[in-house]
Design a protein around this motif. Structure first.
Motif, PDB file in Angstrom:
ATOM      1  N   TYR A   1      -3.795   0.672 -15.042  1.00 37.36           N
ATOM      2  CA  TYR A   1      -4.761  -0.248 -16.327  1.00 37.36           C
ATOM      3  C   TYR A   1      -5.980  -1.474 -15.312  1.00 37.36           C
ATOM      4  O   TYR A   1      -7.820  -0.944 -15.703  1.00 37.36           O
ATOM      5  CB  TYR A   1      -4.960  -0.944 -17.127  1.00 37.36           C
ATOM      6  CG  TYR A   1      -5.001  -1.402 -18.194  1.00 37.36           C
ATOM      7  CD1 TYR A   1      -5.832  -1.436 -19.560  1.00 37.36           C
ATOM      8  CD2 TYR A   1      -5.304  -3.268 -17.957  1.00 37.36           C
ATOM      9  CE1 TYR A   1      -6.246  -1.972 -20.481  1.00 37.36           C
ATOM     10  CE2 TYR A   1      -6.661  -4.257 -18.837  1.00 37.36           C
ATOM     11  CZ  TYR A   1      -6.270  -3.117 -19.937  1.00 37.36           C
ATOM     12  OH  TYR A   1      -7.862  -3.943 -20.704  1.00 37.36           O
ATOM     13  N   MET A   2      -5.795  -1.644 -14.767  1.00 38.97           N
ATOM     14  CA  MET A   2      -6.357  -2.416 -13.549  1.00 38.97           C
ATOM     15  C   MET A   2      -7.334  -2.180 -12.687  1.00 38.97           C
ATOM     16  O   MET A   2      -8.912  -2.845 -12.597  1.00 38.97           O
ATOM     17  CB  MET A   2      -6.006  -3.680 -12.489  1.00 38.97           C
ATOM     18  CG  MET A   2      -4.843  -4.625 -14.019  1.00 38.97           C
ATOM     19  SD  MET A   2      -5.925  -5.580 -15.179  1.00 38.97           S
ATOM     20  CE  MET A   2      -7.333  -6.059 -14.216  1.00 38.97           C
ATOM     21  N   ALA A   3      -7.312  -0.415 -12.572  1.00 41.69           N
ATOM     22  CA  ALA A   3      -8.417  -0.040 -11.069  1.00 41.69           C
ATOM     23  C   ALA A   3      -9.422   0.384 -12.621  1.00 41.69           C
ATOM     24  O   ALA A   3     -10.148   0.181 -11.996  1.00 41.69           O
ATOM     25  CB  ALA A   3      -7.098   0.883 -10.918  1.00 41.69           C
ATOM     26  N   PHE A   4      -8.921   1.001 -13.949  1.00 37.42           N
ATOM     27  CA  PHE A   4      -9.933   1.432 -14.441  1.00 37.42           C
ATOM     28  C   PHE A   4     -11.032   0.447 -14.753  1.00 37.42           C
ATOM     29  O   PHE A   4     -12.575   0.112 -15.130  1.00 37.42           O
ATOM     30  CB  PHE A   4      -9.442   2.240 -15.602  1.00 37.42           C
ATOM     31  CG  PHE A   4     -10.147   3.042 -16.501  1.00 37.42           C
ATOM     32  CD1 PHE A   4     -10.236   4.516 -16.508  1.00 37.42           C
ATOM     33  CD2 PHE A   4     -11.527   2.632 -17.591  1.00 37.42           C
ATOM     34  CE1 PHE A   4     -11.549   5.294 -16.641  1.00 37.42           C
ATOM     35  CE2 PHE A   4     -12.244   3.002 -18.357  1.00 37.42           C
ATOM     36  CZ  PHE A   4     -12.448   4.635 -18.210  1.00 37.42           C
ATOM     37  N   VAL A   5     -10.398  -0.554 -14.786  1.00 40.27           N
ATOM     38  CA  VAL A   5     -11.137  -2.283 -15.624  1.00 40.27           C
ATOM     39  C   VAL A   5     -11.540  -2.552 -14.492  1.00 40.27           C
ATOM     40  O   VAL A   5     -13.168  -3.111 -14.661  1.00 40.27           O
ATOM     41  CB  VAL A   5     -10.488  -2.925 -16.229  1.00 40.27           C
ATOM     42  CG1 VAL A   5     -11.028  -4.893 -16.550  1.00 40.27           C
ATOM     43  CG2 VAL A   5      -9.488  -2.941 -17.461  1.00 40.27           C
ATOM     44  N   THR A   6     -11.803  -2.101 -13.151  1.00 41.55           N
ATOM     45  CA  THR A   6     -13.125  -3.470 -12.375  1.00 41.55           C
ATOM     46  C   THR A   6     -13.767  -2.246 -12.548  1.00 41.55           C
ATOM     47  O   THR A   6     -14.298  -2.700 -11.680  1.00 41.55           O
ATOM     48  CB  THR A   6     -11.387  -2.678 -11.086  1.00 41.55           C
ATOM     49  OG1 THR A   6     -10.379  -3.538 -11.329  1.00 41.55           O
ATOM     50  CG2 THR A   6     -12.242  -3.353  -9.466  1.00 41.55           C
TER      51      THR A   6
ATOM     52  N   VAL B   1       1.247  -1.050  -0.092  1.00 37.26           N
ATOM     53  CA  VAL B   1       0.233   0.157   0.451  1.00 37.26           C
ATOM     54  C   VAL B   1       1.095   1.360   0.209  1.00 37.26           C
ATOM     55  O   VAL B   1       2.155   1.376   1.043  1.00 37.26           O
ATOM     56  CB  VAL B   1      -0.812   0.072   1.728  1.00 37.26           C
ATOM     57  CG1 VAL B   1      -1.966   1.468   1.417  1.00 37.26           C
ATOM     58  CG2 VAL B   1      -2.120  -0.837   0.967  1.00 37.26           C
ATOM     59  N   ASP B   2       1.100   2.062  -0.981  1.00 38.88           N
ATOM     60  CA  ASP B   2       1.518   3.496  -0.904  1.00 38.88           C
ATOM     61  C   ASP B   2      -0.387   4.277  -1.636  1.00 38.88           C
ATOM     62  O   ASP B   2      -1.021   4.315  -2.374  1.00 38.88           O
ATOM     63  CB  ASP B   2       2.092   3.666  -2.481  1.00 38.88           C
ATOM     64  CG  ASP B   2       2.126   5.030  -2.618  1.00 38.88           C
ATOM     65  OD1 ASP B   2       2.334   6.019  -2.032  1.00 38.88           O
ATOM     66  OD2 ASP B   2       3.402   5.166  -3.437  1.00 38.88           O
ATOM     67  N   PRO B   3      -0.442   4.722  -0.313  1.00 40.17           N
ATOM     68  CA  PRO B   3      -1.059   6.345  -0.316  1.00 40.17           C
ATOM     69  C   PRO B   3      -1.559   6.992  -0.594  1.00 40.17           C
ATOM     70  O   PRO B   3      -2.817   7.409  -1.747  1.00 40.17           O
ATOM     71  CB  PRO B   3      -1.383   6.838   0.830  1.00 40.17           C
ATOM     72  CG  PRO B   3      -0.401   6.709   1.660  1.00 40.17           C
ATOM     73  CD  PRO B   3       0.428   5.830   0.866  1.00 40.17           C
ATOM     74  N   GLN B   4      -1.108   7.657  -1.946  1.00 41.58           N
ATOM     75  CA  GLN B   4      -0.797   8.682  -2.996  1.00 41.58           C
ATOM     76  C   GLN B   4      -1.250   7.745  -4.228  1.00 41.58           C
ATOM     77  O   GLN B   4      -2.654   7.511  -4.361  1.00 41.58           O
ATOM     78  CB  GLN B   4       0.494   8.957  -2.999  1.00 41.58           C
ATOM     79  CG  GLN B   4       0.050  10.169  -4.111  1.00 41.58           C
ATOM     80  CD  GLN B   4       1.160  10.881  -4.753  1.00 41.58           C
ATOM     81  OE1 GLN B   4       2.524  10.763  -4.173  1.00 41.58           O
ATOM     82  NE2 GLN B   4       1.282  11.755  -5.788  1.00 41.58           N
ATOM     83  N   GLN B   5      -0.863   6.592  -4.037  1.00 39.05           N
ATOM     84  CA  GLN B   5      -1.172   5.663  -5.324  1.00 39.05           C
ATOM     85  C   GLN B   5      -2.427   5.163  -5.723  1.00 39.05           C
ATOM     86  O   GLN B   5      -3.244   4.901  -6.437  1.00 39.05           O
ATOM     87  CB  GLN B   5      -0.157   4.464  -5.793  1.00 39.05           C
ATOM     88  CG  GLN B   5      -0.730   3.553  -7.324  1.00 39.05           C
ATOM     89  CD  GLN B   5       0.456   2.752  -7.414  1.00 39.05           C
ATOM     90  OE1 GLN B   5       0.861   2.230  -6.210  1.00 39.05           O
ATOM     91  NE2 GLN B   5       0.890   2.009  -7.989  1.00 39.05           N
ATOM     92  N   VAL B   6      -2.953   4.362  -4.202  1.00 36.06           N
ATOM     93  CA  VAL B   6      -4.345   4.141  -3.721  1.00 36.06           C
ATOM     94  C   VAL B   6      -5.414   5.688  -3.654  1.00 36.06           C
ATOM     95  O   VAL B   6      -6.164   4.440  -4.987  1.00 36.06           O
ATOM     96  CB  VAL B   6      -4.365   4.062  -2.581  1.00 36.06           C
ATOM     97  CG1 VAL B   6      -5.254   3.677  -1.921  1.00 36.06           C
ATOM     98  CG2 VAL B   6      -3.230   2.214  -1.671  1.00 36.06           C
TER      99      VAL B   6
END
Length: 149
Positions: free
Chosen positions: A132-137, A30-35
């Protein structure tokens, strides 16, 4: 059909489930900014299929695209702002529940997040895959809630 609030909520639930699975199996630290970025992309993915009709989701999506475009222009990233503008216009050329509500669009629409950084800047695919996977999710959660599967 569910409204934008249900789609946003569904995308957040789907994002949390995927994130917890990835953290528990050790595939993600977990990286808060990336999350935060991943959840924004997940929500935008959930709103995307309905931007071909006049809706609150459409206004939220395009407000986010405008903010991102202005940020890119501010940082003199004109090429990226142009790509974003072209991609954001695509749903306007189809009917509601047309191609934006298909499983293949769920995989193809976010593909520029992988391809453009790879070819323009040489970014490796593994560093781009979470976005990519976040958008697909988020997109998947929308299609699931609309019973498109």
């Amino acid at each position: 059909m569910p409204g934008y609030k249900v789609h946003v909520s569904g995308s957040i639930v789907a994002g949390v489930v995927i994130l917890l699975i990835l953290v528990n199996i050790g595939m993600y630290v977990v990286d808060p900014q990336q999350v935060a970025t991943l959840f924004i992309l997940c929500i935008l993915g959930a709103l995307f299929p309905d931007i071909d009709t006049d809706s609150k989701g459409k206004r939220i999506f395009y407000t986010a695209m405008l903010c991102l475009s202005l940020t890119l222009i501010y940082f003199k990233q004109f090429q990226w702002a142009a790509y974003l503008g072209v991609l954001a216009m695509l749903p306007g050329i189809s009917a509601h529940r047309g191609w934006t509500h298909t499983w293949w669009a769920m995989l193809v629409v976010p593909m520029p997040m992988l391809i453009l950084p790879y070819y323009i800047y040489g970014q490796p695919f593994p560093t781009l895959m979470p976005y990519y996977m976040a958008f697909v999710t988020g997109y998947f959660s929308h299609l699931l809630l609309d019973r498109q599967f």
